[in-house]
Every structure is written in structure tokens, then in C-alpha cells.
Motif scaffolding. Sequence first.
Motif, short mmCIF file in Angstrom:
data_model
loop_
_atom_site.label_atom_id
_atom_site.label_comp_id
_atom_site.label_asym_id
_atom_site.label_seq_id
_atom_site.Cartn_x
_atom_site.Cartn_y
_atom_site.Cartn_z
N ILE A 196 4.79 -10.84 0.62
CA ILE A 196 5.92 -9.93 0.54
C ILE A 196 7.03 -10.40 1.48
CG2 ILE A 196 5.06 -8.37 2.33
CD1 ILE A 196 6.11 -6.01 0.67
N PRO A 197 8.32 -10.24 1.11
CA PRO A 197 9.39 -10.54 2.07
C PRO A 197 9.48 -9.41 3.10
CG PRO A 197 10.32 -9.87 -0.05
CD PRO A 197 8.83 -9.91 -0.23
N THR A 198 9.43 -9.75 4.35
CA THR A 198 9.38 -8.71 5.39
C THR A 198 10.69 -7.97 5.56
OG1 THR A 198 9.87 -10.38 7.08
CG2 THR A 198 7.55 -9.85 6.71
N GLU A 239 2.31 -0.24 5.62
CA GLU A 239 1.53 0.91 6.10
C GLU A 239 0.35 1.18 5.18
OE1 GLU A 239 1.67 2.49 9.01
OE2 GLU A 239 3.16 0.96 9.49
N ASN A 240 0.56 1.08 3.87
CA ASN A 240 -0.53 1.27 2.91
C ASN A 240 -1.60 0.21 3.09
OD1 ASN A 240 0.86 3.43 1.81
ND2 ASN A 240 1.73 2.25 0.13
N TYR A 241 -1.16 -1.02 3.27
CA TYR A 241 -2.05 -2.16 3.45
C TYR A 241 -2.87 -2.00 4.73
CZ TYR A 241 -3.04 -7.25 3.05
OH TYR A 241 -3.63 -8.49 2.90
N THR A 299 10.99 -2.24 0.41
CA THR A 299 9.66 -1.65 0.23
C THR A 299 8.65 -2.13 1.27
OG1 THR A 299 9.01 -3.43 -1.29
CG2 THR A 299 10.01 -1.44 -2.26
N PHE A 300 9.09 -3.02 2.19
CA PHE A 300 8.12 -3.64 3.10
C PHE A 300 7.38 -2.61 3.95
CE2 PHE A 300 7.09 -5.22 7.36
CZ PHE A 300 6.07 -6.10 7.01
#
Length: 329
Positions: free
Chosen positions: A209-211, A221-223, A215-216
Amino acid sequence: ASHNLTKEFAEAARLLKKEAPIIQFGKMDVTYQHDLRKEFNIQEFPTVKFFVDGIREDPIDCKGVRRASAFITWLKRRTGPSTVLINSTDQVEDVINANDLSVIGFFKELQNDSVEIFCETAKDVPEMFFGMTSSEDICAHYGIQMNTLVVFKKGKPLHNEVLEDGRWNKLDLTRIIKTFTLDLITEYNLETSVKIFDVPVENHILLFIPTNSKTFNASYENYKYVAAEFRGKIMFVLVNTNETRNGRIFEYFHIREVDVPAVRILNLTSQAKYKMPADEVTVENIRHFCQSYLNGKAKLHLSSEEIAEDWDKMPVKVLVGKNFNRIVF
């Protein structure tokens, strides 16, 4: 990395020269020592081996140790007691507050298989303090059942593991304990890649993912929430797709810009790759993906090039993964 390790190795030798002169340090360039490289099966560099009592055969591999302080602890635990016997609550408080990470074993008795495995595990995790006790008063003070391992971080308990005789082996405990030397999520880069592969967890999940994306934060947080549930079973890694130096890992997983955010699981032993079926990085999707993988129900992800428009125009047809099965079989 090799240069840094050589410096730390030399520093450990200097510090131990007076304290433990019986332990001798040496280094060898196997570029010119082909026979020795073959005899000791040197596959990667640098490799550190410990020879005991002058015995040439079957030296002990020193893996994943990268700092002088850890070298010294590793050697001391190989040549003397690997754990500290704790007899009072005050002593527990002193050690768990003095050390960033501490592992304390609370046992009914100090002569059983679980204690032996605990002490063996301590030899290979020099980054953490290891202590053990059989005091009922100490167990009662912390509200801990006998035969339980507790990981403390800066004085606070992070993890409890019940140690039933016959259930655990050294690799299991090393795997669980070493995961606490890393954060819940480790960002992949040239420096951390060494640490990631030193921890003996064969299942790795990677979030590409691009930080700097909108949506990062929510995805991260979900991850992280799911990472806490699967600690010790799956290692959670973050790969910033904006970082051009991560290009090789993008190629390995065939990650394109259009694919991100993407979640993959890699089994280090088989090199098998798995793709999360859902697109959104939600707690439910990540959890379901991890659980289905551990249950053996996740589908292998076989990357494929796109089918060329003129694949069947010539006598020799152009096959890729996406049309191979249909055309050939």
C-alpha cells in the motif's frame, strides 16, 4: 550488513577478553578456504559457528545475532546457566522493569520437560531476559497459574502461554517468543528484511500500500488489529509501494500499481503465494484470509501475464498462465 556484523563481532571479542578469556574469537575469509567452506557447509555470509571443547564436528550455529551485547549473552548462555532463578516478587519487578523485554517461566517444579525446553529456548533468544521461578507466592501475586510463560514489555505483561508437558518443543517457543522482538507490523526495507527472516515464523502476510494514500490509516489500523490475533502464527509485514527501493519484492509478488492496496501470504518453506480474495483491507477480510490459509483452504495464487491479442495467429501459439490450462488440457 556484513560489515556491521563484523564490527559487532569484534566488539564482543574485546568486551569478553577479560571477562571470559577462555572464549576465543576468530574470523576467516572462506573465499580462499574452499575445503573449510565445504567441510562446515557455509551457504551464506556472514556465518558464525561456535566450537565447544575443541570438537571440530557439529559446531553450534549462531543465527540472527547481530549486536555485540547479544553475542555476549548468547555465548554466556551456551557456557553457563541460560536462565536466572527468581525467588521473590521484588526480584521479578526488578528484572521486568530493567529489561525492555523479559520472559518469565512460572513452574510447579523446576525439574520437568517444559523447564528443560524453556532453558534451551533461552539460549537462542539473547535479545530477551529469561528468568524462572517455582514460588507459589510469586505466582499468587501475579495471579498466574503454574507452568505458564509470560512475556513482559517494560514491566507490563504482553502474552501468556501455558506450558503443558509434551505439548511444546524448542522451535514452537522460539517462534512465539521471537515475534515479540519485532513490532506487531514490521515495515519492509533493506534493514528490517534481515530481522524479518531471522524470526522462525514461516507464514508471512504482506500488505502492499502507498503510505501517503487516503485509505492508508484505516487499512493499517485494520491490519494491526488482526496482527494481534495471529501473533506467533503469521508475521505481518507492511510494504510501502511508494518506496522505489522495494522494487524487487514487487516483482517477486507481481504487484502492479493497479493492484494496490494488495494483500498476499507467503509460505517461506514452500515459497507458495496466496492472494486475498477480497479487495478491501477490512478486519473481516484479513481475518478470514489468515484463518482460511491456516486451515489449508486458501487457494494458491499463480501469477500470469495477460494473454496477447495475437497469441493464436502464428503456428506456435503463445501460452501464459491464464490460457495454458484451457488450451493444453
